[in-house]
Design an enzyme around this catalytic site. Structure first.
Site, PDB file in Angstrom:
ATOM      1  N   GLU A  77      36.135  36.023  41.902  1.00 51.53           N
ATOM      2  CA  GLU A  77      37.964  36.230  42.032  1.00 51.53           C
ATOM      3  C   GLU A  77      38.643  35.055  41.773  1.00 51.53           C
ATOM      4  O   GLU A  77      38.819  34.226  42.829  1.00 51.53           O
ATOM      5  CB  GLU A  77      38.404  37.566  42.858  1.00 51.53           C
ATOM      6  CG  GLU A  77      40.164  37.843  42.193  1.00 51.53           C
ATOM      7  CD  GLU A  77      39.199  38.671  41.859  1.00 51.53           C
ATOM      8  OE1 GLU A  77      39.425  39.061  40.512  1.00 51.53           O
ATOM      9  OE2 GLU A  77      38.821  39.645  41.301  1.00 51.53           O
ATOM     10  N   THR A 102      37.642  32.566  40.808  1.00 49.54           N
ATOM     11  CA  THR A 102      36.409  31.578  40.387  1.00 49.54           C
ATOM     12  C   THR A 102      36.357  30.904  39.075  1.00 49.54           C
ATOM     13  O   THR A 102      35.781  29.504  38.414  1.00 49.54           O
ATOM     14  CB  THR A 102      34.840  32.029  40.793  1.00 49.54           C
ATOM     15  OG1 THR A 102      34.616  33.148  40.155  1.00 49.54           O
ATOM     16  CG2 THR A 102      34.882  32.034  42.332  1.00 49.54           C
ATOM     17  N   ASP A 103      37.157  31.268  37.703  1.00 49.43           N
ATOM     18  CA  ASP A 103      36.716  30.954  36.750  1.00 49.43           C
ATOM     19  C   ASP A 103      37.500  30.038  36.317  1.00 49.43           C
ATOM     20  O   ASP A 103      37.084  28.528  35.330  1.00 49.43           O
ATOM     21  CB  ASP A 103      37.885  32.295  35.526  1.00 49.43           C
ATOM     22  CG  ASP A 103      39.083  32.147  35.936  1.00 49.43           C
ATOM     23  OD1 ASP A 103      39.354  32.366  36.517  1.00 49.43           O
ATOM     24  OD2 ASP A 103      38.836  33.148  35.130  1.00 49.43           O
ATOM     25  N   SER A 153      43.179  43.231  33.112  1.00 49.69           N
ATOM     26  CA  SER A 153      43.553  42.070  31.908  1.00 49.69           C
ATOM     27  C   SER A 153      43.680  43.313  30.418  1.00 49.69           C
ATOM     28  O   SER A 153      43.016  43.063  29.186  1.00 49.69           O
ATOM     29  CB  SER A 153      41.414  41.656  31.529  1.00 49.69           C
ATOM     30  OG  SER A 153      41.646  41.098  32.638  1.00 49.69           O
ATOM     31  N   ASP A 162      38.531  36.758  32.029  1.00 54.94           N
ATOM     32  CA  ASP A 162      39.456  38.029  31.380  1.00 54.94           C
ATOM     33  C   ASP A 162      38.856  37.913  29.648  1.00 54.94           C
ATOM     34  O   ASP A 162      38.650  39.244  29.341  1.00 54.94           O
ATOM     35  CB  ASP A 162      40.825  37.499  31.440  1.00 54.94           C
ATOM     36  CG  ASP A 162      41.047  38.455  32.895  1.00 54.94           C
ATOM     37  OD1 ASP A 162      39.751  38.452  33.750  1.00 54.94           O
ATOM     38  OD2 ASP A 162      41.995  38.493  33.023  1.00 54.94           O
TER      39      ASP A 162
END
Length: 365
Positions: A36, A38-39, A127, A173
């Site tokens: 979570e 982290t992207d 998403s 997402d």
């Protein structure tokens, strides 16, 4: 593409515009199992595209050059947007942004009509916006006879969200919706876009439980976390927080609060994704469940994106027999993802929804 739901989009188009569409496309929502926030920090994520929860988009020729006429069955609303318009904090911004990204020249000449339907719940952290962007880009590619590479679609969709809508999200997402296979987890390195399918856990299911608390990520909380991570990078002298590892936790602890906690979450969450992928590969449900619980605690204590309602739901989910549970999505409410033995799903779901009437089971996958 989910053929079972595409007629709904076609019917919505026909009802609104009094003619059938030329193209219908769809894209799934996603649930994030681990990884979570982290992207946008260049880290690792473990999302799963959802079966049977998708956004469907129908497209046909317009009657006014430079104009997009769009109908949403979700909002029971229509909008007329010029291709030259700026975003206006309206639901149609996502559609307008996708059209600008893929077909500005064509729509400037001809105009276009679009209808959309969806069964991905809004505000659940699953998403719906990414699925709308991906479905619209897929439909436009087919409509104009352009080949749509799934990774390119994901990158364009993220650009719509970042550069047009104004949401500073990462790539997860859109990538899960465009590249992922419904019902299968995907290990993704968001910096390199290297990705590997992950096996399912035999004899277990993931249950998605809406907490009853919706969120809107364009509000301050999400953007504040992005800014805090950038400030932490400056304090630590790195380009992205995912450049750091467990050996850096000591120096992370020396920077100012709350930047120390934000950086610690990213470092430890990346390690949880790595361990989670191994657990899936080895069929180790107990370890995967433990990692989910640790992830929720890190979201609560270090990243501070949970709410009292989701904290209580996670605690109760575990008491009622779940192997793992965590808040999923951008935070501040939304849904939980819960790991259960298959034979426990029905009884567990009944107990939770009875105890918490504002909740409901969105999906079991």
């Amino acid at each position: 593409m989910n053929a079972g739901t595409t007629p709904t989009a076609a019917e919505a188009f026909a009802a609104c515009f009094a003619q059938p569409p030329r193209v219908v496309a769809s894209a799934p929502g996603r649930v994030n199992l681990l990884g979570e926030h982290t992207d946008y920090n260049g880290g690792l994520v473990l999302p799963m595209a959802l079966r049977d929860l998708c956004v469907n988009v129908a497209i046909g020729a317009g009657d006014t050059p430079g104009v997009i006429d769009v109908y949403s069955d979700i909002f029971r609303d229509t909008a007329r947007r010029a291709i030259t318009e700026a975003p206006s904090s309206h639901w149609s911004d996502y559609v307008l942004g996708a059209v600008k990204a893929a077909a500005t020249e064509q729509v400037s000449r001809e105009g276009i009509r679009i209808a959309l339907t969806a069964n991905v719940p809004l505000g659940a952290g699953l998403s719906s916006s990414a699925a709308l962007e991906v479905a619209t880009l897929r439909a436009l590619a087919t409509f104009y006879g352009v080949e749509a590479d799934p990774v390119d679609v994901a990158l364009r969709a993220r650009s719509v969200e970042n550069d047009f809508v104004g949401m500073p999200c990462g790539i997860m997402d859109q990538f899960a919706s465009s590249v992922g296979q419904p019902g299968a987890a995907l290990m993704l390195d968001t910096r390199t876009l290297d990705h590997t399918p992950a096996p399912t856990l035999t004899g277990h299911r993931f249950v998605i439980l809406h907490s009853g608390v919706s969120h809107k990520l364009t509000e301050d909380g999400y953007a504040t976390r992005v800014a805090e991570c950038r400030a932490a990078c400056t304090a630590l002298g790195v380009e992205m927080l995912s450049d750091l590892g467990p050996a850096d936790l000591g120096r992370i602890a020396e920077i100012a609060s709350p930047l120390d906690r934000r950086a610690r979450h990213i470092v430890t969450e990346n390690r949880r994704v790595e361990a989670g992928f191994r657990a899936l590969t080895e069929g180790d449900s107990a370890t995967f469940g433990r990692l989910m619980v640790e992830s929720h605690a890190s979201q609560r204590d270090d990243y501070e994106i949970t709410v009292p309602e989701t904290d209580l739901l996670v605690e109760t989910a575990l008491t009622e027999g779940a192997l793992g549970a965590r808040q999923t999505g951008g935070g501040f409410g939304g849904a939980l993802v819960v790991l259960l033995a298959t034979e426990r799903v029905e009884d567990w779901s009944d107990k939770m929804t009875r105890a918490f009437p504002a909740t409901h089971v969105v999906a079991v996958t």
